[in-house]
Design an enzyme around this catalytic site. Sequence first.
Site, PDB file in Angstrom:
ATOM      1  N   SER A   1      -1.357  -4.788  -9.512  1.00 34.66           N
ATOM      2  CA  SER A   1      -1.235  -3.850 -10.695  1.00 34.66           C
ATOM      3  C   SER A   1       0.128  -3.728 -11.269  1.00 34.66           C
ATOM      4  O   SER A   1       1.170  -4.422 -10.651  1.00 34.66           O
ATOM      5  CB  SER A   1      -1.320  -2.411  -9.904  1.00 34.66           C
ATOM      6  OG  SER A   1      -2.633  -2.406  -9.449  1.00 34.66           O
TER       7      SER A   1
HETATM    8  N1  SAH Z   1      -2.968  -2.759  -5.355  1.00 32.73           N
HETATM    9  C1  SAH Z   1      -3.504  -4.215  -5.298  1.00 32.73           C
HETATM   10  C2  SAH Z   1      -4.126  -4.274  -6.582  1.00 32.73           C
HETATM   11  C3  SAH Z   1      -5.378  -4.706  -6.138  1.00 32.73           C
HETATM   12  S1  SAH Z   1      -6.776  -4.906  -7.477  1.00 32.73           S
HETATM   13  C4  SAH Z   1      -2.105  -5.141  -5.471  1.00 32.73           C
HETATM   14  O1  SAH Z   1      -1.159  -4.567  -6.180  1.00 32.73           O
HETATM   15  O2  SAH Z   1      -2.299  -6.157  -5.452  1.00 32.73           O
HETATM   16  C5  SAH Z   1      -7.962  -3.814  -6.404  1.00 32.73           C
HETATM   17  C6  SAH Z   1      -8.365  -4.546  -5.148  1.00 32.73           C
HETATM   18  O3  SAH Z   1      -9.543  -3.518  -4.769  1.00 32.73           O
HETATM   19  C7  SAH Z   1      -9.230  -5.808  -5.281  1.00 32.73           C
HETATM   20  O4  SAH Z   1      -8.703  -6.793  -4.411  1.00 32.73           O
HETATM   21  C8  SAH Z   1     -10.566  -5.640  -4.988  1.00 32.73           C
HETATM   22  O5  SAH Z   1     -11.187  -6.594  -4.188  1.00 32.73           O
HETATM   23  C9  SAH Z   1     -10.550  -4.343  -4.036  1.00 32.73           C
HETATM   24  N2  SAH Z   1     -11.591  -3.575  -3.715  1.00 32.73           N
HETATM   25  C10 SAH Z   1     -12.567  -3.471  -4.957  1.00 32.73           C
HETATM   26  N3  SAH Z   1     -13.694  -2.500  -4.259  1.00 32.73           N
HETATM   27  C11 SAH Z   1     -13.424  -2.497  -2.953  1.00 32.73           C
HETATM   28  C12 SAH Z   1     -14.120  -1.610  -1.814  1.00 32.73           C
HETATM   29  N4  SAH Z   1     -15.059  -1.229  -2.164  1.00 32.73           N
HETATM   30  N5  SAH Z   1     -13.506  -1.881  -0.744  1.00 32.73           N
HETATM   31  C13 SAH Z   1     -11.956  -2.465  -0.516  1.00 32.73           C
HETATM   32  N6  SAH Z   1     -11.472  -3.213  -1.434  1.00 32.73           N
HETATM   33  C14 SAH Z   1     -12.080  -3.224  -2.800  1.00 32.73           C
END
Ligand code: SAH
Length: 214
Positions: free
Chosen positions: A64
Amino acid sequence: MEEQNYIEPREQMIENQLIARGIKDQRVLDAMRSVPRHLFVDCSYRHEAYKDYPLPIGCEQTISQPYIVALMTESLQLKGTEKVLEIGTGSGYQTAILAELARHVCTVERHELLSSNAEKILQQMGYNNISFKKGDGTLGWPEKAPFDSILVAAAAKKVPPSLLEQLSTGGRLVIPIGDRLVQELVLFSKDARGVQELHLCGCRFVPLIEDQKS
Ligand code: SAH
């Protein structure tokens, strides 16, 4: 590139993207000043790690934008005593920020590769207050509940009921709500009377995938 080379871009990020846009919580600013964001992206993106936008982290996911990480974290008003649930570990960057500010972080990621990469780097950095789980975060983490705060880093049409159930009374939950293109960051606060809702701003996150329905 050595750590030293990123101190200046990190400080500029704090000044120009966070303080200039109204992030005030000194603990959040200090955490974002101390966590080396460039180590959470692939080498080819390191020179962009402190820019004002999200970056790819593989598996079609993104780390993000720094401001959004700061805003979501600030909205939880962490004091250092909390047990926090994070859904969407991704790169592990937001996890590190939460681990700096809370007592313990439980983080859930559905992509095995992202989860294990994040676990590796966070262990190398010396964090010992994080529990990792691979799986569908829409179900929360019942064995570890209740949580003082919950942060969801992927967008849902509505807040998953399991997450609200696993939130303590007096707790806060922040989540992007909407469809793929139009979303709002919403803060839910649970008290004895029920759940209050506060809309923070527009945003754009990758979708929260419900594995049992995909
Ligand atoms: N805060 C993270 C952002 C990750 S993007 C950072 O700073 O890197 C959002 C993440 O949510 C992705 O890695 C995606 O795979 C995960 N995601 C999406 N749906 C999900 C679910 N149902 N359970 C767990 N993770 C999930």
